[in-house]
Design a protein around this motif. Sequence first.
Motif, PDB file in Angstrom:
ATOM      1  N   ALA A  27      38.886  48.978  37.836  1.00 62.79           N
ATOM      2  CA  ALA A  27      39.421  47.770  38.024  1.00 62.79           C
ATOM      3  C   ALA A  27      39.094  46.818  36.959  1.00 62.79           C
ATOM      4  O   ALA A  27      40.352  46.189  36.481  1.00 62.79           O
ATOM      5  N   VAL A  28      38.196  46.672  36.268  1.00 62.05           N
ATOM      6  CA  VAL A  28      37.797  45.922  35.051  1.00 62.05           C
ATOM      7  C   VAL A  28      38.721  46.479  33.666  1.00 62.05           C
ATOM      8  O   VAL A  28      39.443  45.552  33.167  1.00 62.05           O
ATOM      9  N   ALA A  57      42.410  46.207  44.624  1.00 58.94           N
ATOM     10  CA  ALA A  57      42.286  47.472  45.564  1.00 58.94           C
ATOM     11  C   ALA A  57      41.249  48.301  45.266  1.00 58.94           C
ATOM     12  O   ALA A  57      40.474  48.760  46.047  1.00 58.94           O
ATOM     13  N   TRP A  58      41.012  48.664  44.071  1.00 60.73           N
ATOM     14  CA  TRP A  58      39.922  49.349  43.403  1.00 60.73           C
ATOM     15  C   TRP A  58      38.611  48.547  43.820  1.00 60.73           C
ATOM     16  O   TRP A  58      37.514  49.172  44.233  1.00 60.73           O
ATOM     17  N   MET A  80      41.726  57.522  44.849  1.00 56.11           N
ATOM     18  CA  MET A  80      42.614  58.376  44.188  1.00 56.11           C
ATOM     19  C   MET A  80      44.202  58.152  44.141  1.00 56.11           C
ATOM     20  O   MET A  80      44.970  58.348  43.037  1.00 56.11           O
ATOM     21  N   VAL A  81      44.697  57.672  45.448  1.00 56.37           N
ATOM     22  CA  VAL A  81      46.205  57.032  45.484  1.00 56.37           C
ATOM     23  C   VAL A  81      46.248  55.827  44.495  1.00 56.37           C
ATOM     24  O   VAL A  81      47.207  55.815  43.888  1.00 56.37           O
ATOM     25  N   VAL A  82      45.436  54.891  44.761  1.00 55.02           N
ATOM     26  CA  VAL A  82      45.503  53.713  43.782  1.00 55.02           C
ATOM     27  C   VAL A  82      45.514  54.050  42.246  1.00 55.02           C
ATOM     28  O   VAL A  82      46.525  53.348  41.620  1.00 55.02           O
ATOM     29  N   SER A  83      44.766  55.066  42.002  1.00 59.30           N
ATOM     30  CA  SER A  83      44.723  55.532  40.682  1.00 59.30           C
ATOM     31  C   SER A  83      45.966  56.060  40.245  1.00 59.30           C
ATOM     32  O   SER A  83      46.649  55.718  39.176  1.00 59.30           O
ATOM     33  N   LEU A  84      46.606  57.043  40.838  1.00 55.76           N
ATOM     34  CA  LEU A  84      47.983  57.598  40.668  1.00 55.76           C
ATOM     35  C   LEU A  84      49.053  56.207  40.589  1.00 55.76           C
ATOM     36  O   LEU A  84      49.730  56.436  39.760  1.00 55.76           O
ATOM     37  N   GLY A  98      41.634  53.395  32.989  1.00 52.63           N
ATOM     38  CA  GLY A  98      41.370  53.019  34.453  1.00 52.63           C
ATOM     39  C   GLY A  98      41.693  54.211  35.190  1.00 52.63           C
ATOM     40  O   GLY A  98      41.324  54.243  36.136  1.00 52.63           O
ATOM     41  N   MET A  99      42.902  54.712  34.905  1.00 51.21           N
ATOM     42  CA  MET A  99      43.346  55.798  35.947  1.00 51.21           C
ATOM     43  C   MET A  99      42.567  56.848  36.086  1.00 51.21           C
ATOM     44  O   MET A  99      42.074  57.375  36.993  1.00 51.21           O
TER      45      MET A  99
END
Length: 120
Positions: A27-28, A57-58, A80-84, A98-99
């Motif tokens: 997130a940062v 979200a993270w 993982m969904v938010v990462s993608l 970040g991803m």
Amino acid sequence: MLLTVQHRTAPGVSRPWVPAVLALAAAVTVVAVPLVKLPFLALQQTWGVLPVLTATAWAGLAVRLVLRPQRTRATGVWIMVVSLMSWFTATFGGLGGGMLLGLVAGSLAVARRPCAGRPR
């Protein structure tokens, strides 16, 4: 009455600190990358609401990991969904950093097996 209910876990339950810290680091990273002028970027995303929502979200999912260790797998999938999604919403996922942090955090959370408790 509903607001005063406290959710407590048993004394011997471990909490997923490493995935939570990695999700906060993701997130940062997503928030910090658009603020830095990088010389090798020809075009940089303008600051908008999507990187902030991704970072929020993270951070929220990281807090959920710590507060609800029994729901670690579902939370890990959402991380993982938010990462993608961050690849498209937040300067290519914080230039990939970040991803990748988010994917590692989600993978660790999904693969985590909670301890049964400490022997006394």
